[in-house]
Design an enzyme around this catalytic site. Structure first.
Site, mmCIF file in Angstrom:
data_model
loop_
_atom_site.group_PDB
_atom_site.id
_atom_site.type_symbol
_atom_site.label_atom_id
_atom_site.label_comp_id
_atom_site.label_asym_id
_atom_site.label_seq_id
_atom_site.Cartn_x
_atom_site.Cartn_y
_atom_site.Cartn_z
ATOM 1 N N HIS A 137 -0.218 -11.952 0.660
ATOM 2 C CA HIS A 137 -1.021 -10.929 -0.016
ATOM 3 C C HIS A 137 -1.325 -11.271 -1.476
ATOM 4 O O HIS A 137 -0.424 -11.396 -2.293
ATOM 5 C CB HIS A 137 -0.264 -9.596 0.037
ATOM 6 C CG HIS A 137 -1.104 -8.397 -0.267
ATOM 7 N ND1 HIS A 137 -0.650 -7.113 -0.097
ATOM 8 C CD2 HIS A 137 -2.378 -8.280 -0.724
ATOM 9 C CE1 HIS A 137 -1.594 -6.254 -0.436
ATOM 10 N NE2 HIS A 137 -2.660 -6.947 -0.834
ATOM 11 N N TYR A 145 0.831 -1.207 0.000
ATOM 12 C CA TYR A 145 0.000 0.000 0.000
ATOM 13 C C TYR A 145 0.863 1.254 0.000
ATOM 14 O O TYR A 145 1.544 1.547 0.980
ATOM 15 C CB TYR A 145 -0.968 0.000 1.193
ATOM 16 C CG TYR A 145 -1.926 -1.178 1.205
ATOM 17 C CD1 TYR A 145 -2.366 -1.749 0.007
ATOM 18 C CD2 TYR A 145 -2.396 -1.719 2.395
ATOM 19 C CE1 TYR A 145 -3.239 -2.836 0.007
ATOM 20 C CE2 TYR A 145 -3.274 -2.797 2.400
ATOM 21 C CZ TYR A 145 -3.687 -3.346 1.202
ATOM 22 O OH TYR A 145 -4.545 -4.411 1.205
#
Ligand code: NAD
Length: 309
Positions: free
Chosen positions: A120, A56
């Site tokens: 992820h 992110y």
């Protein structure tokens, strides 16, 4: 705030939780101090689960989150972050990389233990590698005390049984599959309950589809889905209601999902999101919105390797 046990982890987590991708400026450039205030509003109102990733804002979100958490007692939050995704097209699920990744995240976050370390977006990798190499490496990290639990995240629902039939995980994080426009996660709940995993849902606003602002450029939904959701947002405006409110209330109605992550770097929006949990649930209006969404309901998009979808 209401809390639920996160499956076999035994952790008590708030039913609404904080998605820290917003702190990496994933949706728009943000004012860092505003983002930090958004997190503090959430913590003050009882949110205790926070989800982040090195991906992110390419490490920015973890760094800002680390600043935001300075001085917050460690027992006030449950911190989840991830390994394996480092860029739009950059994935590395090798044991060596994910082990180093945990140390890097601990450094950026300024903490000594991650509560939940998740692989992820595993659909972009080899599921064989996740089973044979990545999860065993994270179990070794767990033995050192640097992480307490191990989870997996990703978009196609098929990845969950594909992994969990072969190896044990503690939590799953599924996004944009339990919201007004797509409730397909519901079909997987019996399997997940049988495995007793912690079930984290994410993106009740379908990453912006169910907002008046609409979606960022990178949003993967088809034009048909975007147009269908925009029509629903317009319908809600005509009724004098923000579609975001109905979307949050709808997703949070499902008690099988232990916690639902929502992202925002705007303190007022965060406060509103939490206050909506106590607002009256307008069943008739929500039915009407579902009707508007009918042509695109449960329509989806593909991510990652075709064989993982
Ligand atoms: P979301 O559905 O929470 O939507 C976020 C968008 O909605 C942002 O643009 C935000 O500004 C806006 N928003 C939030 N509250 C609002 C309000 N009250 N009114 C109007 N707009 C509002 O989607 P998300 O942020 O992608 O998902 C939440 C979190 O879930 C992420 O931060 C991340 O932690 C997690 N997540 C994980 C994965 C993964 O692991 N692969 C994928 C998606 C999301």
């Amino acid at each position: 705030m209401e809390y639920r046990k996160l499956g076999k982890t035994g952790l008590d987590v708030s039913i609404l939780s904080f998605g820290a991708s917003s702190l990496g400026g994933v949706f728009r450039p943000i004012d860092e101090n505003e983002g930090i205030r958004a997190l503090h509003v959430a913590l003050d109102l009882g949110v205790n689960l926070i989800d982040c990733s090195p991906f992110y804002g390419i490490t920015t979100a973890e760094t800002v989150l680390g600043k935001a958490l300075r001085g917050v007692p460690r027992d006030k939050y449950v911190l989840a972050t991830k390994v394996g995704r480092y860029g739009e097209e950059e994935f590395d699920f090798s044991a060596q990389r994910v082990t180093r990744s945990v140390d890097e995240s601990l450094g950026r976050l300024g903490i000594e233990r991650i509560d939940i370390i998740q692989c992820h977006d595993i659909e972009y990798g080899s599921l064989d590698q996740i089973v044979n190499e990545t999860i065993p490496a994270l179990r070794r990290v767990q033995e050192t005390g640097k992480a307490s639990f191990v989870g997996i995240t990703g978009f196609p629902l098929a990845i969950y049984p594909a992994i969990m039939d072969r190896i044990e995980v503690d939590t799953i994080l599924s996004y944009a599959h339990y919201s007004l426009n797509d409730t397909t996660l519901a079909g997987l709940i019996p399997y997940l309950r049988e495995k007793d995993v912690g079930i984290i849902g994410a993106s009740p606003l379908s990453m912006g589809l169910l907002t008046n602002r609409g979606t960022p450029d990178w949003h993967p939904a088809t034009d048909e889905i975007k147009a269908g959701c925009a029509a629903a947002a317009a319908f809600c405006r005509e009724q004098g209601v923000d579609i975001a409110q109905l979307a949050v209330q709808f997703s949070l109605r499902n008690r099988d999902i232990h916690s639902t992550l929502i992202g925002t770097a705007n303190p007022d929006n965060m406060r509103r999101n939490i206050e909506w949990l106590d607002a009256p649930y307008d069943e008739a209006l929500i039915e009407a919105v579902l009707e508007v969404l009918a042509p695109i309901r449960d329509k989806t998009w593909q991510t990652g390797r075709p064989e993982n979808n």
